[in-house]
Design a protein around this motif. Structure first.
Motif, short mmCIF file in Angstrom:
data_model
loop_
_atom_site.label_atom_id
_atom_site.label_comp_id
_atom_site.label_asym_id
_atom_site.label_seq_id
_atom_site.Cartn_x
_atom_site.Cartn_y
_atom_site.Cartn_z
N ALA A 74 0.86 -1.18 0.00
CA ALA A 74 0.00 0.00 0.00
C ALA A 74 0.89 1.23 0.00
O ALA A 74 1.90 1.29 0.71
CB ALA A 74 -0.89 0.02 1.24
N VAL A 75 0.52 2.21 -0.82
CA VAL A 75 1.20 3.50 -0.82
C VAL A 75 0.38 4.42 0.09
O VAL A 75 -0.76 4.75 -0.24
CB VAL A 75 1.30 4.08 -2.24
CG1 VAL A 75 1.93 5.48 -2.20
CG2 VAL A 75 2.09 3.16 -3.15
N THR A 76 0.95 4.81 1.22
CA THR A 76 0.22 5.69 2.12
C THR A 76 0.51 7.15 1.84
O THR A 76 -0.25 8.02 2.25
CB THR A 76 0.52 5.36 3.60
OG1 THR A 76 1.92 5.50 3.83
CG2 THR A 76 0.07 3.94 3.93
N SER A 77 1.60 7.42 1.13
CA SER A 77 1.91 8.77 0.68
C SER A 77 2.89 8.66 -0.48
O SER A 77 3.84 7.87 -0.42
CB SER A 77 2.51 9.61 1.81
OG SER A 77 2.67 10.95 1.39
N GLY A 78 2.64 9.46 -1.50
CA GLY A 78 3.54 9.49 -2.66
C GLY A 78 3.86 10.94 -2.97
O GLY A 78 4.34 11.67 -2.11
N PHE A 79 3.55 11.35 -4.20
CA PHE A 79 3.78 12.75 -4.56
C PHE A 79 2.97 13.67 -3.66
O PHE A 79 1.83 13.38 -3.32
CB PHE A 79 3.38 13.00 -6.02
CG PHE A 79 3.41 14.46 -6.37
CD1 PHE A 79 4.61 15.09 -6.64
CD2 PHE A 79 2.24 15.21 -6.39
CE1 PHE A 79 4.64 16.45 -6.92
CE2 PHE A 79 2.26 16.56 -6.67
CZ PHE A 79 3.47 17.18 -6.94
N ARG A 80 3.58 14.81 -3.27
CA ARG A 80 2.87 15.82 -2.50
C ARG A 80 3.14 17.20 -3.11
O ARG A 80 4.31 17.56 -3.33
CB ARG A 80 3.38 15.88 -1.06
CG ARG A 80 3.11 14.65 -0.24
CD ARG A 80 3.65 14.89 1.17
NE ARG A 80 3.74 13.65 1.91
CZ ARG A 80 4.61 13.45 2.89
NH1 ARG A 80 5.44 14.42 3.25
NH2 ARG A 80 4.65 12.31 3.52
N SER A 81 2.08 17.94 -3.34
CA SER A 81 2.24 19.34 -3.72
C SER A 81 2.76 20.10 -2.50
O SER A 81 2.74 19.57 -1.38
CB SER A 81 0.89 19.93 -4.15
OG SER A 81 0.00 19.96 -3.05
N GLU A 82 3.22 21.32 -2.69
CA GLU A 82 3.69 22.11 -1.55
C GLU A 82 2.58 22.28 -0.51
O GLU A 82 2.83 22.19 0.69
CB GLU A 82 4.22 23.47 -2.02
CG GLU A 82 5.54 23.34 -2.73
CD GLU A 82 6.14 24.69 -3.10
OE1 GLU A 82 5.78 25.71 -2.48
OE2 GLU A 82 6.99 24.70 -4.01
N GLU A 83 1.35 22.51 -0.99
CA GLU A 83 0.21 22.68 -0.08
C GLU A 83 -0.02 21.42 0.75
O GLU A 83 -0.16 21.49 1.98
CB GLU A 83 -1.06 23.00 -0.88
CG GLU A 83 -2.33 23.01 -0.07
CD GLU A 83 -3.60 23.08 -0.91
OE1 GLU A 83 -4.68 23.13 -0.30
OE2 GLU A 83 -3.52 23.05 -2.16
#
Length: 162
Positions: A74-83
């Motif tokens: 499971a991917v719990t977090s991947g790409f994140r915008s600055e916001e």
């Protein structure tokens, strides 16, 4: 070089909507929607971010094949915008901002984060950081590749969240 190393071009770009974004497969087992999912604001990667996501999910494919080929990861977090990164309390220069990191959890109950974390230095994968992150209620593996313009440091460490 792992046999899953390949790249497909994804139309779209420069922070705009990616046509068919939800269905875009970055690798055999990971989609663009999966690695950009969030409940914390707009999270649209650039074309360059998507290309970097393609590389990091290929690394995740190697981890999946070794530890959880049937159950998956499971991917719990991947790409994140600055916001999004700001809202979730991410590091100011997080590899997630560039599409270079995934937070992973094995779905196979017989596999632990520790097992994967201990295997990574001998895996042959070239990475920047492998962090076994331990929170109050959960744990995950932060797997990061070098951000643009940096070199792989091959760091492995444990971070306990307060």
């Amino acid at each position: 070089v792992h046999p899953l190393r390949y790249a497909l071009r994804v139309p779209g770009g420069q922070g705009g909507e990616v046509p068919g974004g939800a269905a875009v497969k970055l690798s055999p087992h990971f989609t663009l929607a999966e690695v950009t999912a969030t409940q914390h604001g707009e999270n649209i990667p650039s074309e360059e971010d998507i290309e970097r996501l393609r590389i990091v999910v290929l690394h995740a494919e190697v981890i999946r094949a070794e530890f959880s080929p049937i159950h998956g990861l499971a991917v719990t977090s991947g790409f994140r915008s600055e916001e999004v990164n700001r809202k979730v309390g991410g590091a100011p220069n997080s590899a997630h901002l560039y599409g270079c990191a995934l937070d992973l959890v094995p779905l196979n109950p017989a596999v632990t984060i520790e097992e994967i974390w201990r295997w990574l230095p001998t895996s042959g994968l070239l990475y920047d950081q492998a962090i076994w992150e331990i929170g109050k209620r959960s744990q995950w593996l932060h797997y990061g590749l070098p951000r643009p313009g940096t070199k792989a440091r091959m760091m492995t460490f444990i971070e306990r969240k307060k």
